[in-house]
Write a protein that holds these residues in place. Structure first.
Motif, PDB file in Angstrom:
ATOM      1  N   ASN A 194       0.799  -1.232   0.000  1.00 60.52           N
ATOM      2  CA  ASN A 194       0.000   0.000   0.000  1.00 60.52           C
ATOM      3  C   ASN A 194       0.825   1.272   0.000  1.00 60.52           C
ATOM      4  O   ASN A 194       0.291   2.360  -0.196  1.00 60.52           O
ATOM      5  N   VAL A 195       2.121   1.143   0.253  1.00 54.47           N
ATOM      6  CA  VAL A 195       2.983   2.313   0.434  1.00 54.47           C
ATOM      7  C   VAL A 195       4.156   2.286  -0.546  1.00 54.47           C
ATOM      8  O   VAL A 195       4.794   1.246  -0.728  1.00 54.47           O
ATOM      9  N   ALA A 196       4.424   3.436  -1.159  1.00 51.65           N
ATOM     10  CA  ALA A 196       5.642   3.636  -1.953  1.00 51.65           C
ATOM     11  C   ALA A 196       6.490   4.668  -1.224  1.00 51.65           C
ATOM     12  O   ALA A 196       5.958   5.648  -0.699  1.00 51.65           O
ATOM     13  N   TYR A 197       7.816   4.438  -1.178  1.00 48.78           N
ATOM     14  CA  TYR A 197       8.650   5.375  -0.424  1.00 48.78           C
ATOM     15  C   TYR A 197      10.028   5.520  -1.060  1.00 48.78           C
ATOM     16  O   TYR A 197      10.489   4.656  -1.814  1.00 48.78           O
ATOM     17  N   THR A 198      10.676   6.640  -0.734  1.00 45.76           N
ATOM     18  CA  THR A 198      12.005   6.930  -1.275  1.00 45.76           C
ATOM     19  C   THR A 198      12.674   7.987  -0.408  1.00 45.76           C
ATOM     20  O   THR A 198      11.981   8.801   0.225  1.00 45.76           O
ATOM     21  N   PRO A 199      14.014   7.991  -0.358  1.00 39.29           N
ATOM     22  CA  PRO A 199      14.680   9.095   0.339  1.00 39.29           C
ATOM     23  C   PRO A 199      14.524  10.389  -0.448  1.00 39.29           C
ATOM     24  O   PRO A 199      14.310  10.371  -1.666  1.00 39.29           O
ATOM     25  N   SER A 200      14.640  11.515   0.241  1.00 34.11           N
ATOM     26  CA  SER A 200      14.560  12.809  -0.419  1.00 34.11           C
ATOM     27  C   SER A 200      15.792  13.013  -1.296  1.00 34.11           C
ATOM     28  O   SER A 200      16.820  12.374  -1.114  1.00 34.11           O
ATOM     29  N   VAL A 201      15.667  13.895  -2.270  1.00 33.63           N
ATOM     30  CA  VAL A 201      16.775  14.153  -3.196  1.00 33.63           C
ATOM     31  C   VAL A 201      17.210  15.607  -3.078  1.00 33.63           C
ATOM     32  O   VAL A 201      16.394  16.498  -2.901  1.00 33.63           O
ATOM     33  N   SER A 202      18.512  15.828  -3.181  1.00 30.39           N
ATOM     34  CA  SER A 202      19.125  17.162  -3.101  1.00 30.39           C
ATOM     35  C   SER A 202      18.523  17.948  -1.941  1.00 30.39           C
ATOM     36  O   SER A 202      18.298  17.403  -0.866  1.00 30.39           O
ATOM     37  N   ASP A 203      18.269  19.240  -2.159  1.00 29.69           N
ATOM     38  CA  ASP A 203      17.716  20.062  -1.080  1.00 29.69           C
ATOM     39  C   ASP A 203      16.245  20.391  -1.326  1.00 29.69           C
ATOM     40  O   ASP A 203      15.710  21.347  -0.783  1.00 29.69           O
ATOM     41  N   SER A 251      12.221  20.201  -1.095  1.00 30.88           N
ATOM     42  CA  SER A 251      11.243  19.884  -0.065  1.00 30.88           C
ATOM     43  C   SER A 251      10.668  18.502  -0.315  1.00 30.88           C
ATOM     44  O   SER A 251      10.239  18.172  -1.424  1.00 30.88           O
ATOM     45  N   ALA A 252      10.649  17.674   0.727  1.00 28.65           N
ATOM     46  CA  ALA A 252      10.059  16.339   0.609  1.00 28.65           C
ATOM     47  C   ALA A 252       8.583  16.436   0.253  1.00 28.65           C
ATOM     48  O   ALA A 252       8.032  15.581  -0.441  1.00 28.65           O
ATOM     49  N   GLY A 253       7.929  17.511   0.729  1.00 28.65           N
ATOM     50  CA  GLY A 253       6.521  17.698   0.432  1.00 28.65           C
ATOM     51  C   GLY A 253       6.229  17.901  -1.043  1.00 28.65           C
ATOM     52  O   GLY A 253       5.128  17.624  -1.512  1.00 28.65           O
ATOM     53  N   VAL A 254       7.221  18.392  -1.786  1.00 27.88           N
ATOM     54  CA  VAL A 254       7.056  18.559  -3.230  1.00 27.88           C
ATOM     55  C   VAL A 254       7.228  17.223  -3.938  1.00 27.88           C
ATOM     56  O   VAL A 254       6.414  16.819  -4.766  1.00 27.88           O
ATOM     57  N   ILE A 255       8.286  16.496  -3.598  1.00 25.98           N
ATOM     58  CA  ILE A 255       8.599  15.238  -4.269  1.00 25.98           C
ATOM     59  C   ILE A 255       7.579  14.146  -3.969  1.00 25.98           C
ATOM     60  O   ILE A 255       7.268  13.313  -4.825  1.00 25.98           O
ATOM     61  N   VAL A 256       7.016  14.149  -2.764  1.00 23.79           N
ATOM     62  CA  VAL A 256       6.135  13.052  -2.375  1.00 23.79           C
ATOM     63  C   VAL A 256       4.904  12.943  -3.275  1.00 23.79           C
ATOM     64  O   VAL A 256       4.390  11.848  -3.527  1.00 23.79           O
ATOM     65  N   ASN A 257       4.433  14.060  -3.789  1.00 27.94           N
ATOM     66  CA  ASN A 257       3.276  14.012  -4.684  1.00 27.94           C
ATOM     67  C   ASN A 257       3.604  13.303  -5.997  1.00 27.94           C
ATOM     68  O   ASN A 257       2.767  12.603  -6.564  1.00 27.94           O
ATOM     69  N   PHE A 258       4.840  13.470  -6.466  1.00 27.94           N
ATOM     70  CA  PHE A 258       5.267  12.760  -7.677  1.00 27.94           C
ATOM     71  C   PHE A 258       5.407  11.264  -7.410  1.00 27.94           C
ATOM     72  O   PHE A 258       5.073  10.441  -8.256  1.00 27.94           O
ATOM     73  N   VAL A 259       5.905  10.916  -6.228  1.00 26.40           N
ATOM     74  CA  VAL A 259       6.018   9.501  -5.853  1.00 26.40           C
ATOM     75  C   VAL A 259       4.636   8.862  -5.825  1.00 26.40           C
ATOM     76  O   VAL A 259       4.442   7.727  -6.288  1.00 26.40           O
ATOM     77  N   LEU A 260       3.658   9.602  -5.317  1.00 29.31           N
ATOM     78  CA  LEU A 260       2.287   9.094  -5.265  1.00 29.31           C
ATOM     79  C   LEU A 260       1.770   8.811  -6.672  1.00 29.31           C
ATOM     80  O   LEU A 260       1.168   7.769  -6.934  1.00 29.31           O
ATOM     81  N   GLY A 261       2.024   9.732  -7.588  1.00 29.13           N
ATOM     82  CA  GLY A 261       1.532   9.569  -8.955  1.00 29.13           C
ATOM     83  C   GLY A 261       2.262   8.496  -9.728  1.00 29.13           C
ATOM     84  O   GLY A 261       1.644   7.689 -10.430  1.00 29.13           O
ATOM     85  N   ILE A 262       3.596   8.443  -9.583  1.00 27.50           N
ATOM     86  CA  ILE A 262       4.394   7.466 -10.318  1.00 27.50           C
ATOM     87  C   ILE A 262       4.107   6.043  -9.852  1.00 27.50           C
ATOM     88  O   ILE A 262       3.971   5.119 -10.651  1.00 27.50           O
TER      89      ILE A 262
END
Length: 388
Positions: free
Chosen positions: A282-291, A293-304
């Motif tokens: 049920n969960v997809a996860y990844t470490p944050s990249v560069s500097d 915001s994790a809040g920005v990247i997490v939405n892409f992880v959700l979609g991908i």
């Protein structure tokens, strides 16, 4: 010291605009903005309590900086260190001077800073301490809060304005709209849009008053300015000041140049993160990249990933913990903030938030346990709902 202090969430549009609306409603010169994240909300409250006490000594030395601020300073260039140190200390120095003159704030507003089971007791204790010093405390929030802690806050003299139905900025606008310029509705709508709460009853009415494309442009630009300047408190406070004067985000000097640079980083970050996503049931996860915001990247992880829940985590060395941004799609039928609060608290961390957007802080060696627990909890909750 200013007669009013507003302690607000520093990491997103709703928190920054909450502070701006309070400042606009209660006159800019009378209101001092203090920005916090979930990792340092308690230390910021303690500092405010100390500032309000005439018996406290000076807080203007570098030793008074909390570990968050010291960690930020070590990650900046020499010139930036000087600006950030000054920014972190200037309000405290001014406050200390006024303490010597036996003055103290009259009101404290706490905005858009949700509580977890781990932090709520200490939060209550500090707020009681502040109230006991004759300061009127008003707490605006829209995160899930237990009935017990709500009752205790009210019992101890806190004015609690809370609803999970509307974002914090909308609640502040609704409470003080007679004190505010009509343009303030634009900011309340912007906060609702970026908090995914634009369809709520009050927010939807505000949204209908403005051109949606212009609103999305301004709200997104503001979000990128905030996300890209989390290590620059001076800049964030300047944003609050400008917005309190009813300036559009595009009118902020250099703002759109920041947005352009950040958008390029986001595009690069999305390309990088695609190959690093780990999928559970049920969960997809990844470490944050560069500097970014994790809040920005997490939405892409959700979609991908196409999973019901996505997480992006970043290690915060000074507290030996991971800071985790979490989002849910419409396929997730449970209140994610409640589950995150429960699971994080059970393993010695903290967390919580909205139905589909929340965050957590867990110890470094508890990350996998946290992810597995969320994955299994969502699974069992879905199974229970199906069996009914």
């Amino acid at each position: 010291m200013s007669s009013i202090i507003c302690l607000s969430h520093r990491e997103d549009v709703d928190g920054i605009l909450s502070a701006a609306l309070i400042k606009a409603a209660f006159k800019a010169k009378q209101t001092q903005t203090v920005l916090a994240d979930y990792a340092n909300i308690l230390s910021k409250l303690q500092k405010i309590s100390n500032m309000a006490s005439n018996s406290q000594g000076s807080l203007s030395t570098a030793s008074s900086l909390n570990s968050d601020q010291l960690n930020v300073a070590t990650n900046l260039s020499s010139a930036s260190k000087k600006r950030t140190a000054y920014s972190s200390l200037s309000a405290i120095e001014n406050a200390s001077k006024n303490i010597d003159n036996k003055t103290k704030p009259q009101r404290l507003f706490i905005c858009d800073l949700g509580l977890s089971k781990r932090t709520q007791d200490k939060f209550l204790s500090l707020v009681k301490e502040i109230v006991s010093k004759g300061i009127k405390v008003t707490y605006f929030d829209h995160h899930d809060i237990g009935d017990g802690i709500k009752k205790e806050l009210k019992k101890n003299g806190v004015t609690l304005i809370h609803s999970i139905e509307e974002c914090t900025s909308v609640q502040i606008y609704e409470k003080y709209k007679k004190k505010l310029d009509s343009h303030a509705a634009f900011f309340a709508a912007s906060a609702a849009l970026t908090d995914y709460m634009e369809c709520r009853p009050l927010a939807s009415i505000l949204m209908s008053r403005f051109d949606r494309q212009f609103l999305m442009l301004e709200a997104t630009a503001l979000s990128y300015m905030i996300s890209s300047n989390q290590h620059n408190e001076e800049f964030l406070v300047r944003i609050v000041d400008a917005l309190s004067k009813m300036k559009y985000p595009h009118e902020l000097e250099g703002g759109f140049a920041i947005v352009e640079r950040y958008a390029k980083k986001v595009a690069d970050g999305v390309r990088t993160v695609q190959g690093a996503i780990v999928n559970k049931k049920n969960v997809a996860y990844t470490p944050s990249v560069s500097d970014l915001s994790a809040g920005v990247i997490v939405n892409f992880v959700l979609g991908i990933s196409e999973k019901p829940v996505a997480m992006v985590y970043r290690l915060k060395d000074d507290i030996n913990s991971y800071i985790i941004s979490i989002r849910a799609s419409k396929a997730c039928k449970v209140h994610l903030g409640r589950i995150v609060n429960e699971v994080a608290s059970n393993i010695g961390g903290s967390g919580g938030g909205h139905e589909r957007a929340c965050g957590a802080m867990v110890l470094k060696d508890k990350l996998e346990e946290f992810i597995d627990a969320i994955d299994n909890t969502i699974d069992s909750t879905i199974d229970n709902e199906v069996s009914r």
